[in-house]
Motif scaffolding. Structure first.
Motif, mmCIF file in Angstrom:
data_model
loop_
_atom_site.group_PDB
_atom_site.id
_atom_site.type_symbol
_atom_site.label_atom_id
_atom_site.label_comp_id
_atom_site.label_asym_id
_atom_site.label_seq_id
_atom_site.Cartn_x
_atom_site.Cartn_y
_atom_site.Cartn_z
ATOM 1 N N ALA A 275 0.803 -1.192 0.045
ATOM 2 C CA ALA A 275 0.256 -0.516 -0.565
ATOM 3 C C ALA A 275 0.519 1.178 0.311
ATOM 4 C CB ALA A 275 -0.970 0.127 1.279
ATOM 5 N N GLU A 276 2.206 1.015 0.144
ATOM 6 C CA GLU A 276 3.253 2.679 0.415
ATOM 7 C C GLU A 276 2.574 3.718 0.681
ATOM 8 O OE1 GLU A 276 3.950 2.398 -3.886
ATOM 9 O OE2 GLU A 276 5.400 1.143 -3.606
ATOM 10 N N LEU A 277 1.893 3.575 1.974
ATOM 11 C CA LEU A 277 1.563 4.563 3.156
ATOM 12 C C LEU A 277 2.506 5.712 3.255
ATOM 13 C CD1 LEU A 277 -1.858 3.577 5.212
ATOM 14 C CD2 LEU A 277 -1.288 4.493 3.279
ATOM 15 N N ARG A 278 3.881 4.974 3.392
ATOM 16 C CA ARG A 278 4.269 5.951 3.599
ATOM 17 C C ARG A 278 5.230 6.899 2.464
ATOM 18 N NH1 ARG A 278 10.385 4.587 7.269
ATOM 19 N NH2 ARG A 278 8.711 5.429 9.131
ATOM 20 N N GLN A 279 5.856 6.085 1.521
ATOM 21 C CA GLN A 279 5.551 6.738 0.393
ATOM 22 C C GLN A 279 4.424 8.152 0.217
ATOM 23 O OE1 GLN A 279 6.484 3.721 0.677
ATOM 24 N NE2 GLN A 279 8.418 4.078 0.587
ATOM 25 N N ARG A 280 2.634 7.114 -0.040
ATOM 26 C CA ARG A 280 1.693 8.366 -0.495
ATOM 27 C C ARG A 280 1.633 9.733 0.911
ATOM 28 N NH1 ARG A 280 -1.334 5.311 -3.781
ATOM 29 N NH2 ARG A 280 -0.459 3.216 -4.573
ATOM 30 N N GLY B 47 3.525 10.045 3.408
ATOM 31 C CA GLY B 47 4.536 9.880 4.769
ATOM 32 C C GLY B 47 4.528 10.385 5.904
ATOM 33 N N VAL B 48 3.815 8.643 6.170
ATOM 34 C CA VAL B 48 3.423 8.364 7.745
ATOM 35 C C VAL B 48 3.892 6.957 7.856
ATOM 36 C CG1 VAL B 48 1.358 9.786 7.958
ATOM 37 C CG2 VAL B 48 1.094 7.401 6.862
ATOM 38 N N THR B 49 4.245 7.002 8.882
ATOM 39 C CA THR B 49 4.523 5.272 9.247
ATOM 40 C C THR B 49 3.423 4.397 10.164
ATOM 41 O OG1 THR B 49 6.535 6.092 9.641
ATOM 42 C CG2 THR B 49 6.475 3.975 10.364
ATOM 43 N N PHE C 21 -11.433 -4.444 4.579
ATOM 44 C CA PHE C 21 -12.380 -3.863 4.828
ATOM 45 C C PHE C 21 -12.729 -3.441 6.221
ATOM 46 C CE2 PHE C 21 -17.385 -2.563 5.330
ATOM 47 C CZ PHE C 21 -16.524 -1.045 5.545
ATOM 48 N N GLY C 22 -12.884 -2.294 6.978
ATOM 49 C CA GLY C 22 -12.830 -1.894 8.315
ATOM 50 C C GLY C 22 -11.782 -2.217 8.330
ATOM 51 N N ASP C 23 -10.397 -2.923 8.618
ATOM 52 C CA ASP C 23 -8.940 -2.722 9.372
ATOM 53 C C ASP C 23 -8.705 -1.302 9.805
ATOM 54 O OD1 ASP C 23 -9.740 -4.878 9.059
ATOM 55 O OD2 ASP C 23 -7.928 -5.150 7.508
ATOM 56 N N THR C 24 -8.167 -1.311 10.827
ATOM 57 C CA THR C 24 -7.642 0.279 11.110
ATOM 58 C C THR C 24 -6.878 0.113 11.103
ATOM 59 O OG1 THR C 24 -8.637 -0.462 13.521
ATOM 60 C CG2 THR C 24 -10.255 0.541 12.913
ATOM 61 N N LEU C 25 -6.250 1.171 11.190
ATOM 62 C CA LEU C 25 -4.600 1.270 11.024
ATOM 63 C C LEU C 25 -4.113 2.546 12.250
ATOM 64 C CD1 LEU C 25 -3.625 1.083 7.548
ATOM 65 C CD2 LEU C 25 -3.596 -0.329 9.100
ATOM 66 N N LEU C 26 -3.244 2.504 13.184
ATOM 67 C CA LEU C 26 -2.246 3.304 13.738
ATOM 68 C C LEU C 26 -1.749 4.482 13.086
ATOM 69 C CD1 LEU C 26 -2.843 5.179 16.257
ATOM 70 C CD2 LEU C 26 -1.219 3.638 17.160
ATOM 71 N N VAL C 27 -1.421 5.073 12.773
ATOM 72 C CA VAL C 27 -0.287 6.049 11.730
ATOM 73 C C VAL C 27 0.016 7.124 12.517
ATOM 74 C CG1 VAL C 27 -0.998 5.616 9.993
ATOM 75 C CG2 VAL C 27 -1.457 7.045 10.238
ATOM 76 N N ALA C 28 1.374 7.211 12.462
ATOM 77 C CA ALA C 28 2.367 8.216 12.781
ATOM 78 C C ALA C 28 3.224 9.019 11.773
ATOM 79 C CB ALA C 28 3.240 7.767 13.700
ATOM 80 N N GLY C 29 3.134 10.782 11.823
ATOM 81 C CA GLY C 29 3.826 11.385 11.247
ATOM 82 C C GLY C 29 3.757 12.654 11.969
ATOM 83 N N SER C 30 4.163 14.050 11.289
ATOM 84 C CA SER C 30 4.339 15.249 12.081
ATOM 85 C C SER C 30 2.500 15.689 11.432
ATOM 86 C CB SER C 30 5.245 15.781 10.650
ATOM 87 O OG SER C 30 4.619 15.938 9.134
ATOM 88 N N PRO C 31 2.594 16.761 11.981
ATOM 89 C CA PRO C 31 0.999 17.135 11.356
ATOM 90 C C PRO C 31 0.385 17.746 10.357
ATOM 91 C CG PRO C 31 2.042 18.120 13.855
ATOM 92 C CD PRO C 31 3.746 17.350 13.489
ATOM 93 N N THR C 32 1.391 17.868 9.456
ATOM 94 C CA THR C 32 1.648 18.455 8.211
ATOM 95 C C THR C 32 1.483 16.882 7.519
ATOM 96 O OG1 THR C 32 2.478 19.813 8.497
ATOM 97 C CG2 THR C 32 2.632 19.370 6.062
#
Length: 613
Positions: A344-349, A351-353, A375-386
């Motif tokens: 899914a490359e969420l960090r590339q899309r 900028g979050v971990t 569908f329905g899975d929840t993810l905890l992501v970290a990143g800067s406020p921006t």
């Protein structure tokens, strides 16, 4: 009726049915219609694809970038916050607070430019008030369309009407000749939206909000069991990691260890700096303290191989002003369903971990990076406020993620000005001045402003293409050839001639109603400029046939041409709010047709009084 006209009408009717059915994406239907006109020999290849190079499409794309600059620098959030303070959280007050300024601004600059500027502001107000953006975006599109009725230069139909009167020897219309009727229309449209919006407007997209009763950071961390794998390591001076970016280090693929945050800790510095968010391009330096997540064995292997030093976890969780977390869920139409966290490359899309995931309320166990998402899975992501703000805003465009929770004890900085905010404001003000002055073509001014946003750093270059609403742009570009086909085959002229023949013997009020209805109908499928050019000679001819002054008929046609309320393809402003508002084709008809009736009644009652027969 010729065979060519019948073919174009058939294609148009089929497209309308597909639009209303909502079984296929609107941009796909538009491309299918364009191909049908091409394969049917109605349009040449150059004519069929001309929309993709049309100035309207370029204008909208450029204004999307300008609006994004206001969003990313915090200007939209700041304006939204101020307007939100005026409007509060009451939906009706918010509608009035937004619609009136939009209408006034549209009287002097293009309605498309106005909506593009106000779009991120309206979305931010919706977020603050905890209401769906779909309750606000269509009304501001309608306000922009009706605002053009206020002045002679507000919209092309008004100018075309003035030129048509001059051509037959009548006095030219003044700059504010349309203002009385335009003011009444704006008031009426605003009142309809305020009083009947609950029934006319859908609640299609749920706006994520910062819930003051949401979970705390500690509760989220506990839910995802982050503390079980959280550790801190310091990069030794001779570590092979020193000088590498996270993408080059490949710590996750080689060791199964995820870097959450980084704290700079150079020689001579007593304590490390606060944790900052990381991206694939973040460079690791000697002395850095890394906040990592992984099992004990994996972290131990990494420490030995990469010569990094385990630290006693004394600084607790790495989250703070520069590194936030947010819980998101996959929507039913998310592109990430069936993919893994890695693909899914969420960090590339964004900028979050991705720190953790939960399914049916239980945290994942095992290899998170290669777990197939549902569908329905929840993810905890970290990143800067921006970076987290990107998700807050971009998920409204793509609908991949829905924000579930923001920790109530982490203050966000998304409503504060970015250091380049004043640059963004200066660019927009300069753009508005140039557009109002008319010294350069509107599309040229918009492109200059978009380039200035990128060169000034208000919009990062890597975000430009990713943040454009391609569905809206393709829809507009693919629908423009339909207007060409209607004009080229004589289909639009046929409709106008039949109108003149049918209404020529009726009373003036009936004729006015007929001109309004057919003009308004045409404006739902071809541009208001093309509609006006087509209808003005018809209006003049009918007035001459009845022996009456042409002003009431010409002005009615001009007003009707701007009532492009009932389809998403009727006007660029309608298309502009389509995706961010999560609208369907039928939503426009449900709200737009009653407004067209209201404007028709106003025209019949007021225009003969203001412009006597």
């Amino acid at each position: 009726m010729t065979t060519a006209i019948a073919f174009v009408f058939t294609v148009l009717a089929t497209m309308i049915v597909l639009f209303v059915s909502d079984r296929l994406r609107l941009d796909l239907v538009a491309i299918m219609g364009m191909l049908a006109l091409l394969l049917g020999g109605i349009l040449t290849p150059a004519e069929a694809v001309a929309g993709f190079g049309d100035t309207t499409v370029l204008l909208i794309a450029a204004l999307m970038i300008v609006g994004d600059g206001l969003l990313q620098t915090g200007v939209a959030a700041w304006i939204g916050q101020r307007l939100g303070q005026i409007a509060g959280v009451n939906e009706r007050r918010i509608l009035v607070t937004l619609m009136i300024p939009v209408a006034i601004l549209s009287a002097f600059i293009s309605s498309t430019g106005t909506v593009a500027i106000m779009l991120p502001i309206a979305i931010n107000i919706a977020r603050q008030a905890g209401i769906s953006p779909s309750r606000l975006l269509l009304p501001i599109a309608y306000a922009a369309l009706t605002g053009g009725m206020l002045t002679l230069v507000g919209t092309p139909p008004n100018i075309i009407a003035a030129e048509a009167l001059i051509a037959v020897g009548r006095p030219s219309l003044g700059f504010f000749s349309f203002t009385p009727i335009g003011s009444l229309v704006i008031i009426a449209v605003t009142l309809v939206m305020v009083l009947f919006g609950n029934w006319l407007l859908p609640m299609r997209v749920v706006s994520p909000t910062e819930d003051t009763h949401g979970p705390t950071l500690a509760e989220l961390v506990a839910d995802y069991r982050l503390t079980e794998g959280l550790a801190q390591v310091r990069v030794a001076p001779d570590s092979p990691l020193a000088g590498l970016t996270l993408a080059e280090a490949r710590l996750h693929s080689r060791y199964g260890v995820t870097v959450v945050g980084i704290r700079r800790w150079s020689d001579g510095q007593a304590i490390p700096s606060p944790a900052r968010a990381v991206t694939a391009a973040t460079r690791i330096l000697a002395g850095d303290l890394l906040d990592v997540i992984g099992d004990d064995a994996a972290i131990a292997t990494m420490c030995r191989t990469e010569r990094v030093i385990p630290q006693t976890l004394q600084l607790d969780l790495p989250f703070g002003p520069e590194l936030h977390v947010m819980e998101v869920a996959l929507t039913p139409r998310s592109r990430f369903i069936g993919q893994t966290v890695a693909t899914a490359e969420l960090r590339q899309r964004f900028g979050v971990t991705v720190l953790g995931a939960r399914r049916l309320g239980l945290p994942f166990t095992g290899d998170l990076a290669h777990e197939t998402l549902r569908f329905g899975d929840t993810l905890l992501v970290a990143g800067s406020p921006t970076q987290l703000t990107k998700i807050l805003n971009e998920q409204r465009t793509f609908g991949d993620l829905a924000v579930v929770a923001l920790p109530r004890d982490l203050s966000t900085s998304s409503d504060r000005f970015h250091r380049r905010a004043w640059l963004a404001i200066a660019i927009v003000v300069a753009m508005l001045v140039l557009m109002t002055g008319g010294w350069l073509p509107t599309v040229t001014v918009a492109l200059l402003a978009a380039v200035a946003m990128v060169l000034s750093g208000c919009v990062p270059i890597n975000d430009v293409y990713r943040r454009l609403s391609w569905e809206s742009l393709v829809l507009i570009a693919a629908m423009l050839p339909m207007a060409t086909a209607l004009t080229k085959t004589g289909g639009a002229a046929l409709i106008a001639r039949e109108l003149a023949t049918a209404l020529g013997t009726f009373s003036p009020l009936v004729v006015l109603a007929g001109i309004f209805i057919i003009t308004s109908f045409l404006s739902q499928f071809i541009s208001n400029t093309a509609t006006s050019v087509l209808m003005m000679p018809i209006a003049l001819g009918i007035a001459q046939q009845l022996g009456l002054a042409p002003e009431p008929f010409v002005i009615t046609a001009a007003i009707a041409a701007s009532t492009a309320f009932s389809t998403p393809i009727a006007s660029p402003v309608n298309t502009l709010v389509l995706v961010p508002g999560g609208y369907r084709f039928a939503d426009y008809a449900r709200a737009g047709i009653p407004l067209q009736v209201v404007v028709l009644v106003i025209c019949l009652l007021v225009i003969p009084f203001l412009f006597p027969w």
